[in-house]
Scaffold this active site. Structure first.
Site, short mmCIF file in Angstrom:
data_model
loop_
_atom_site.label_atom_id
_atom_site.label_comp_id
_atom_site.label_asym_id
_atom_site.label_seq_id
_atom_site.Cartn_x
_atom_site.Cartn_y
_atom_site.Cartn_z
N LYS A 32 0.85 -1.19 0.00
CA LYS A 32 0.00 0.00 0.00
C LYS A 32 0.89 1.24 0.00
O LYS A 32 1.80 1.35 0.82
CB LYS A 32 -0.91 0.03 1.22
CG LYS A 32 -1.80 1.27 1.30
CD LYS A 32 -2.72 1.25 2.51
CE LYS A 32 -2.02 1.70 3.78
NZ LYS A 32 -1.76 3.17 3.80
N ASP A 59 -3.51 4.32 -1.83
CA ASP A 59 -4.45 4.69 -0.78
C ASP A 59 -4.43 6.21 -0.56
O ASP A 59 -3.81 6.70 0.37
CB ASP A 59 -4.07 3.95 0.50
CG ASP A 59 -4.93 4.29 1.69
OD1 ASP A 59 -6.11 4.64 1.48
OD2 ASP A 59 -4.44 4.19 2.84
N LYS A 61 -7.50 8.10 -0.78
CA LYS A 61 -8.79 8.46 -0.18
C LYS A 61 -9.38 9.75 -0.75
O LYS A 61 -9.68 10.70 -0.03
CB LYS A 61 -8.66 8.60 1.34
CG LYS A 61 -8.18 7.35 2.06
CD LYS A 61 -8.12 7.58 3.57
CE LYS A 61 -7.63 6.36 4.32
NZ LYS A 61 -6.18 6.14 4.13
N ASP A 64 -13.85 14.91 -2.79
CA ASP A 64 -14.01 16.28 -3.29
C ASP A 64 -15.29 16.30 -4.12
O ASP A 64 -16.03 15.32 -4.16
CB ASP A 64 -12.77 16.69 -4.10
CG ASP A 64 -12.47 18.18 -4.02
OD1 ASP A 64 -13.41 18.98 -4.25
OD2 ASP A 64 -11.33 18.56 -3.72
N THR A 119 -10.68 3.11 10.82
CA THR A 119 -10.60 2.23 11.98
C THR A 119 -10.09 2.95 13.22
O THR A 119 -10.08 2.38 14.31
CB THR A 119 -9.71 1.00 11.69
OG1 THR A 119 -8.46 1.43 11.15
CG2 THR A 119 -10.40 0.07 10.70
N ARG A 211 2.55 -1.33 10.85
CA ARG A 211 3.60 -1.41 11.85
C ARG A 211 3.90 -2.81 12.38
O ARG A 211 5.07 -3.10 12.66
CB ARG A 211 3.26 -0.46 13.00
CG ARG A 211 3.49 0.99 12.64
CD ARG A 211 2.78 1.96 13.58
NE ARG A 211 1.34 1.98 13.37
CZ ARG A 211 0.50 2.78 14.00
NH1 ARG A 211 0.95 3.62 14.92
NH2 ARG A 211 -0.79 2.77 13.73
#
Length: 232
Positions: A32, A59, A61, A64, A119, A211
């Site tokens: 990603k 990614d 997002k 608009d 999340t 992570r």
């Protein structure tokens, strides 16, 4: 659709990203590319990682007005990513415009998915800050249905919501789920999390893991553990 583990390469430079990916000598994991890396390095980072043989979830997002999103998606389509996304909160008209812009002249396009609720967002934040008072699961299902009605391929959601999304929108409607942590790992800033094994049981099609892999002492071993737990 085969399940897959997507590594969130949330690095601040191409150099750091390549140093990380060079650790994988036997695999070409799905990666990603998010805002931090894309804004630091621009479209070239997508082309270069794609040239290395990796599948890419871009990614960014997008959120608009429909015309702006349509034009932006037309630009992103040329980068040959495998998955791109936008925010479902932008409304069905915006998602329809995103799909139109993403589709190339020959009819091909990357998968297009919509973000439902991050999340890192919980019920309290949604009510107190966004003034959305319906239960978070109902909000996610409504956003997912809007995305499906707009012609999108799936949504980003919590793994806790994956089964409900499939029940609501059909088994072929993809669920891409961040918020993945090992059972013995740190939750960090995520609120709605699940282990890779539990995400598999819940019906996640793809899991996005950052992570727990990128910050691990042995990222390759952590990636293999994640694949084993999620895919078997």
């Amino acid at each position: 659709m085969n399940k897959d583990v997507i590594i969130a390469c949330d690095f601040s430079s191409a150099e750091a990203t390549y140093e990380f990916l060079d650790k994988f000598t036997d695999e070409k994991p799905f990666v990603k590319i998010g805002m931090e890396l894309f804004y630091a390095e621009g479209p070239a980072i997508v082309r270069n990682i794609k040239a290395r043989g990796h599948k890419i979830f871009l990614d960014l997002k997008l959120h608009d007005i429909p015309n702006t999103v349509k034009k932006a998606m037309a630009v992103l389509s040329a980068l040959d990513a495998d998955i791109v996304n936008c925010h479902a909160a932008g409304t069905r008209a915006m998602m329809e415009a995103a799909l139109e812009g993403l589709t190339r002249a020959d009819g091909t396009r990357p998968l297009l998915i919509a973000v439902t609720q991050l999340t890192s967002t919980d019920q309290a934040a949604m009510e107190n800050e966004l003034l959305i008072h319906e239960p978070i699961n109902e909000v996610v299902m409504k956003y997912a249905k809007n995305a499906k009605d707009a012609g999108l391929d799936g949504v980003v959601c919590s793994p806790r919501e994956a089964a409900d999304v499939h029940n609501y929108c059909g088994s072929g409607f993809l669920t891409i789920t961040p918020g993945i942590r090992f059972a013995d790992g740190d939750v960090g800033d995520q609120k709605r999390v699940m282990t890779p094994a539990d995400a598999a049981k819940a019906g996640s099609d793809y899991i996005v893991v950052g992570r727990p892999i990128t910050a691990a002492a042995d990222p390759v071993a952590a990636y293999k553990r994640c694949v084993k737990e999620f895919i078997g």
